[in-house]
Design a protein around this motif. Structure first.
Motif, PDB file in Angstrom:
ATOM      1  N   MET A 181      -3.890  -1.386   4.385  1.00  0.00           N
ATOM      2  CA  MET A 181      -4.029  -2.433   5.407  1.00  0.00           C
ATOM      3  C   MET A 181      -4.411  -3.767   4.775  1.00  0.00           C
ATOM      4  SD  MET A 181      -5.632  -0.691   8.816  1.00  0.00           S
ATOM      5  CE  MET A 181      -6.886   0.364   8.128  1.00  0.00           C
ATOM      6  N   ILE A 224       2.827  -1.363  -3.020  1.00  0.00           N
ATOM      7  CA  ILE A 224       2.284   0.002  -3.097  1.00  0.00           C
ATOM      8  C   ILE A 224       1.437   0.133  -4.364  1.00  0.00           C
ATOM      9  CG2 ILE A 224       2.937   2.419  -3.514  1.00  0.00           C
ATOM     10  CD1 ILE A 224       5.330   1.940  -1.588  1.00  0.00           C
ATOM     11  N   ARG A 225       1.965  -0.380  -5.471  1.00  0.00           N
ATOM     12  CA  ARG A 225       1.241  -0.329  -6.744  1.00  0.00           C
ATOM     13  C   ARG A 225      -0.093  -1.077  -6.629  1.00  0.00           C
ATOM     14  NH1 ARG A 225       4.931  -2.893 -10.880  1.00  0.00           N
ATOM     15  NH2 ARG A 225       6.375  -1.757  -9.560  1.00  0.00           N
ATOM     16  N   MET A 241       4.792   8.072  -8.168  1.00  0.00           N
ATOM     17  CA  MET A 241       5.306   7.493  -6.922  1.00  0.00           C
ATOM     18  C   MET A 241       6.832   7.400  -6.890  1.00  0.00           C
ATOM     19  SD  MET A 241       2.498   7.207  -5.283  1.00  0.00           S
ATOM     20  CE  MET A 241       3.187   6.541  -3.779  1.00  0.00           C
ATOM     21  N   ILE A 298       1.383   7.144   1.331  1.00  0.00           N
ATOM     22  CA  ILE A 298      -0.084   7.230   1.375  1.00  0.00           C
ATOM     23  C   ILE A 298      -0.550   8.638   0.990  1.00  0.00           C
ATOM     24  CG2 ILE A 298      -2.048   7.247   2.994  1.00  0.00           C
ATOM     25  CD1 ILE A 298      -0.637   4.834   4.413  1.00  0.00           C
ATOM     26  N   VAL A 325       0.905  -3.582   3.136  1.00  0.00           N
ATOM     27  CA  VAL A 325       1.984  -3.073   2.279  1.00  0.00           C
ATOM     28  C   VAL A 325       3.339  -3.020   2.989  1.00  0.00           C
ATOM     29  CG1 VAL A 325       2.846  -0.971   1.154  1.00  0.00           C
ATOM     30  CG2 VAL A 325       0.464  -1.680   0.811  1.00  0.00           C
ATOM     31  N   TYR A 326       3.324  -2.515   4.207  1.00  0.00           N
ATOM     32  CA  TYR A 326       4.524  -2.036   4.898  1.00  0.00           C
ATOM     33  C   TYR A 326       5.440  -3.139   5.420  1.00  0.00           C
ATOM     34  CZ  TYR A 326      -0.008  -1.994   7.083  1.00  0.00           C
ATOM     35  OH  TYR A 326      -1.305  -2.283   7.362  1.00  0.00           O
ATOM     36  N   GLY A 334       7.688   0.477   7.657  1.00  0.00           N
ATOM     37  CA  GLY A 334       6.545   1.381   7.730  1.00  0.00           C
ATOM     38  C   GLY A 334       6.884   2.857   7.771  1.00  0.00           C
ATOM     39  N   TYR A 335       8.152   3.173   7.890  1.00  0.00           N
ATOM     40  CA  TYR A 335       8.545   4.563   8.134  1.00  0.00           C
ATOM     41  C   TYR A 335       8.159   5.498   6.983  1.00  0.00           C
ATOM     42  CZ  TYR A 335      11.486   8.439   9.787  1.00  0.00           C
ATOM     43  OH  TYR A 335      11.947   9.660  10.237  1.00  0.00           O
ATOM     44  N   CYS A 336       8.319   5.049   5.749  1.00  0.00           N
ATOM     45  CA  CYS A 336       8.045   5.912   4.594  1.00  0.00           C
ATOM     46  C   CYS A 336       6.574   5.947   4.228  1.00  0.00           C
ATOM     47  CB  CYS A 336       8.841   5.430   3.377  1.00  0.00           C
ATOM     48  SG  CYS A 336       8.165   3.908   2.644  1.00  0.00           S
ATOM     49  N   GLN A 391      -5.892   4.250   2.861  1.00  0.00           N
ATOM     50  CA  GLN A 391      -5.482   3.619   4.135  1.00  0.00           C
ATOM     51  C   GLN A 391      -6.036   2.193   4.225  1.00  0.00           C
ATOM     52  OE1 GLN A 391      -7.143   6.907   6.412  1.00  0.00           O
ATOM     53  NE2 GLN A 391      -5.143   7.314   7.354  1.00  0.00           N
ATOM     54  N   ILE A 415      -1.099  13.048   7.464  1.00  0.00           N
ATOM     55  CA  ILE A 415      -1.583  11.657   7.569  1.00  0.00           C
ATOM     56  C   ILE A 415      -2.592  11.521   8.705  1.00  0.00           C
ATOM     57  CG2 ILE A 415       0.405  10.950   9.019  1.00  0.00           C
ATOM     58  CD1 ILE A 415      -1.191   8.698   6.365  1.00  0.00           C
ATOM     59  N   GLU A 416      -2.404  12.285   9.770  1.00  0.00           N
ATOM     60  CA  GLU A 416      -3.330  12.189  10.911  1.00  0.00           C
ATOM     61  C   GLU A 416      -4.721  12.673  10.547  1.00  0.00           C
ATOM     62  OE1 GLU A 416      -0.307  13.614  11.077  1.00  0.00           O
ATOM     63  OE2 GLU A 416       0.799  12.902  12.834  1.00  0.00           O
ATOM     64  N   GLY A 437       3.348  11.973  12.485  1.00  0.00           N
ATOM     65  CA  GLY A 437       3.113  11.018  11.395  1.00  0.00           C
ATOM     66  C   GLY A 437       3.869  11.422  10.136  1.00  0.00           C
ATOM     67  N   ALA A 469       9.281  11.217   2.286  1.00  0.00           N
ATOM     68  CA  ALA A 469       8.751  10.760   3.581  1.00  0.00           C
ATOM     69  C   ALA A 469       7.928  11.850   4.266  1.00  0.00           C
ATOM     70  CB  ALA A 469       9.893  10.327   4.492  1.00  0.00           C
TER      71      ALA A 469
END
Lengths: 747, 155
Positions: free
Chosen positions: B91, B141-142, B128, B106, B95-96, B99-101, B87, B75-76, B35, B47
């Protein structure tokens, strides 16, 4: 009522036990995260049997539906929105749907490609048909079971009903029988007014996995016994491998092998998606990423300049010139070569005479630099090649094409190549070019082992298939009353021209001339989000701002006036855009941005563009804070036809706007003696959180037109809006991207 | 090579690696906690952000030998059921894009809120801005951070 001939072939009958497919857990975790556990359990009792109705979907005996998402997911959210379209016509409850990434299967799916903003547009009919056909077959099964005509059976949210007898059944109860129903030759599609899923916002199906860090991306892929490979490529464009000494490196901890690799041998015929000039690389293979990274740093390789050569591509030969190129020379060429090389690509009326007789001529030149795509997930791919077959897993926008490349390179038949698509950490066009699949396959074959090829960030940025560098010179002629009498654009680039000669303002101007030119280079370039538009839109829209100012007109009103002429009395036969839809987004953005109202303290720029079959207009509000431009708000109006997943569509537009502002303001790739001068984010500027707009307000034109592109269209015009707002904020016109870069500031 | 006993997500994990190996690659390659993402390797993109103690750090810059017994959260392990307020907010706001970053975003945001439960927009921006989102989801994100702050205060 829409009737459509089905093109889906005979369904296959597949009985498989629950949880046989690895993808099933995906839906489980999604639902589990969204509902209370009891609710999730009630819904997600996995079926004992799945019935595959067609390649797009299977239905469990308990009514749970699995829908395959055919196209690569690069962040454009097709993994959610494409299955929504199937679910709509199937007429099921979206909460009962599990989404799986489809395998590459060109017999079932068409165009499994992420590019050109075309996934939804070109998938629209086949996705609807897949759902509608399955629904019709379920109805057929119920009709047989109940002994009533199919026409009197209705469906709703996964339930079949016969009003007359009051009989009802869930899809799961009829799924087994539906498999044996003849595939209908015609199916009814829903009216837009009947949509229950399309047009409603549905959350990203991978969301719960993203926020908990579950393995999703190519770089996360792992198989037992898998080795890690990295490549060393020429440090500069125009160079090739001379020699290397791998012995010392081979002795380093964790290193299995060091060798050179001919990725594309001389007898290989490239296809467009191979696009690379680094045909021979050095490879380091080992057991862990960190060890391979260290070994790669210690590697000593010698490189030498190559002479001009011809690269064999399918149906053509590409001349690759020799030389180590510099950014300063590129800009010199952009300034001087147009006059020598430009060819007329469109001419309406008599522009030469109009310019000759003009009372006044306005002429402006715009440029932009090379750009690297910089997907956050660097290029990578897993390959396991044996004598008989090849399995490849990872992020690629063009699996259909790269399957052919891998097949040709390995000498294995197409059906022996299995490419699996992971979620992708960004695409932006870079992953259209999949030389790294071929590299991974060749490495795996040589090592006789499963291998994951990983590019470092430096590799990713310095081995680019870059956005080309472009130039456009615009001229407008005015008579003594300040009326526009002619318009001229001459655009070119290295190695391609950005021109779209049949787009606005072509069609709106009596005397119009477009010229185009290009000159070769050995730096690899390719599509970058909204290719060509990503420069020419901003240049054109900044020029129109100056024309409006020159004519003393409001910039929106002037565009609307021109579009009115293009709609009612168009010039020329071949105009690519619909002038009334174009005007529609300008009117909408004018209203939503309160354009005519008081905006004290705000400096506003407007821009509008048509590309990828969609129309976008934007108003950008800027203020100066401590001498720096701050973007307070962007208002955006879009006409992309029916919007499948509205909140996700807003997200896409917001992203395009932020991306466009970032590249217009900050980003550039420069070269010195062929060597990329930026290879990581310390020297390559990407837009950051504090530079993003404080607010973005997105509006869609409501209509019932079949959906058109969205991933790209919001990106190009914002660059013009930035330029026009900057002028109002600073009094300076900005002609050279990036606007905050050295060249732009020098003027 | 040396053996390290790490305290990750409340569990102990033993790895036998080169002492200079960055925590990022220990997590990803040796512990299969993927993650946490590789983005740049030079602490420019965020990242790879994880928590050591209550602070957000770039795991690509932390040699495994320097971690010691300090508790590491990835993250896990941010929450047991993926229901940390950050989190949940991510959802809810959806947001994503790619999603990679976002794992890094988070982790950065959750460390911010732990140390400053009700940050101003300026504080959010300042904290951020070390995390790049190439897809440009900054406004979301904000919004999600504000929402998570509300959620935390109401819970």
């Amino acid at each position: 009522m829409t009737l459509i001939r089905t093109k889906i072939g005979r369904r296959s009958f597949i009985k498989s036990s629950a949880l046989a497919g690895g993808g099933l857990m995906l839906g489980f975790s999604w639902l589990a995260a969204c509902k209370t556990e009891a609710e999730a359990e009630a819904i997600l009792q996995m079926p004992d049997e799945w019935f595959e109705i067609n390649g797009f979907l299977k239905i469990g005996d308990n009514g749970v539906v699995t829908i395959m998402s055919p196209n690569p997911e690069i962040g454009q959210n097709v993994k959610t929105s494409m299955p929504m379209i199937v679910a709509e016509e199937l007429d099921v409850d979206w909460n009962n749907v599990i989404v799986e990434q489809a395998p590459l299967n060109t017999e079932v799916f068409t165009r499994q490609l992420a590019g050109g903003s075309q996934s939804i547009r070109q998938g629209w009919q086949s996705l609807r048909m897949a759902g509608a056909t399955a629904r019709q077959m379920l109805i057929g099964a119920a009709a047989q079971a109940w002994g009533v005509p199919a026409e009197v059976i209705t469906t709703n949210a996964g339930q079949l009903k016969h009003e007359g007898s009051g009989k009802t059944a869930g899809y799961g109860e009829m799924a087994a029988a539906a498999v044996n129903v003849e595939v209908p030759e015609e199916v009814k599609l829903k009216e837009v007014s009947e949509f229950k899923i399309i047009g409603t916002s549905r959350k990203n199906v991978d969301g719960p996995k993203i926020v908990t860090g579950q393995p999703l991306y190519g770089l996360d892929y792992h198989e037992e016994g898998m080795l890690i490979a990295m490549i060393e490529h020429p440090p500069a464009f125009g160079m090739k491998l001379k020699s290397f000494d791998g012995e010392a490196v081979k002795a380093m901890p964790g290193i299995k092998d060091v060798f050179s690799m001919e990725v594309y041998p001389d007898d290989y015929t490239k296809i467009w998606s191979d696009a690379t000039v680094f045909d021979e690389l050095v490879v380091v293979v080992g057991t862990s990423t960190w060890e391979v990274m260290n070994a790669k740093k210690a590697l000593k390789a010698q490189w030498e300049p190559f002479g001009e050569y011809k690269d064999a591509y399918e149906g053509r030969e590409q001349v690759v010139p020799a030389g180590l190129e510099n950014t300063t020379e590129h800009y010199n060429k952009l300034e001087t070569m147009g006059a020598k090389l430009a060819k007329v690509v469109r001419k309406d009326g008599d522009p030469e005479a109009a310019f000759k007789n003009a009372a006044k001529v306005l002429e402006r030149t715009y440029t932009c630099p090379y750009l690297a795509h910089n997907t956050m997930e660097p290029m990578n791919f897993f390959a396991h090649v044996t004598d008989n077959d090849a399995k490849l897993v990872g992020p690629i926008q063009t699996p259909e094409f790269m399957e052919k490349s891998v097949s040709q390179r390995l000498g294995l038949p197409l059906e022996k190549i299995d490419i699996q698509m992971t979620r992708q950490g960004g695409g932006f066009g870079r992953r259209l070019y999949g030389h790294f699949l071929v590299e991974a396959a060749v490495i795996s074959k040589k090592m006789n082992a499963p291998v994951k090829l990983v590019y470092t960030r430096e590799d990713d940025m310095s081995y680019g298939v870059y956005r080309p560098t472009y130039v456009a010179t615009y001229k407008a002629a005015f008579d003594e009353n300040n009326n526009l009498t002619a318009f001229h654009v001459r655009a070119g680039g290295i190695p391609e021209s950005p021109i779209y000669e049949n787009r606005f303002p072509a069609g709106a101007i009596d005397n119009y001339l477009a010229e185009s030119w290009e000159v070769g280079s050995n730096i690899s370039t390719g599509a970058f989000r909204a290719p060509r538009s990503n420069f020419i839109a901003g240049a054109e829209q900044a020029f129109l701002d100056e024309v409006a100012e020159e004519m003393g007109k409001d910039p929106i009103d002037m565009r609307l006036e021109w579009l009115g002429k293009a709609a009612n009395n168009p010039v020329g036969e071949k105009n690519d855009y619909d002038a009334s839809r174009y005007a529609g987004v300008l009117k909408l953005v004018k209203e939503k941005s309160n354009w005519s109202g008081d905006q004290s303290g705000q400096h506003r720029g407007v821009s509008a563009y048509y590309c990828h079959n969609s129309y976008v207009a934007q108003v950008l509000d800027m203020s100066m804070q401590s001498g720096k431009p701050v973007i307070d708000k962007v208002t955006c109006a879009i006409d992309c036809g029916i919007v499948v997943n509205p909140d996700a569509a807003v997200n896409m537009a917001e992203g395009g706007i932020v991306d466009g502002i970032g590249h217009a303001m900050y980003s550039e790739m420069t070269f010195k003696e062929g060597e990329p001068q930026q290879s990581n984010f310390d020297r390559y500027r990407l837009i950051r959180h504090n530079e993003a707009p404080k607010a973005i307000d997105v509006h869609f034109v409501e209509n019932e037109i079949d959906p058109t592109g969205l991933g790209e269209p919001p990106f190009p015009p914002i660059m013009g809006a930035v330029a026009n707002a900057l002028y109002r904020a600073t009094g300076q016109r900005h002609y050279h991207q990036p606007f905050m870069g050295e060249r732009a500031l020098k003027g | 090579m040396a053996t390290y006993n790490l305290n990750i997500n409340g569990k102990s994990a033993q790895v036998d690696v080169d002492p200079a190996t960055p925590l990022l690659w220990v997590l990803r390659d040796h512990l299969k906690l993927v993650g946490t993402k590789y983005g740049c390797g030079i602490a420019q993109c965020g990242a790879c952000t994880v928590h050591i103690g209550d602070g957000a750090v770039r795991s690509c810059q932390i040699p495994v030998s320097s971690v010691g017994e300090q508790p590491i959260t990835t993250i896990e392990g941010l929450s047991e059921n993926g229901d940390h307020p950050v989190q949940q907010a991510w959802m809810e706001v959806d947001v994503y894009q790619c999603g990679y970053c976002q794992a890094g975003q988070i982790m950065q945001a959750s460390a911010l809120l732990k140390n400053n439960p009700n940050p101003s927009d300026e504080e959010i921006e300042a904290t951020m801005s070390g995390n790049i989102c190439r897809c440009g989801t900054y406004t979301r994100i904000r919004k999600a951070i504000r929402l998570a702050a509300e959620k935390s205060q109401n819970s």
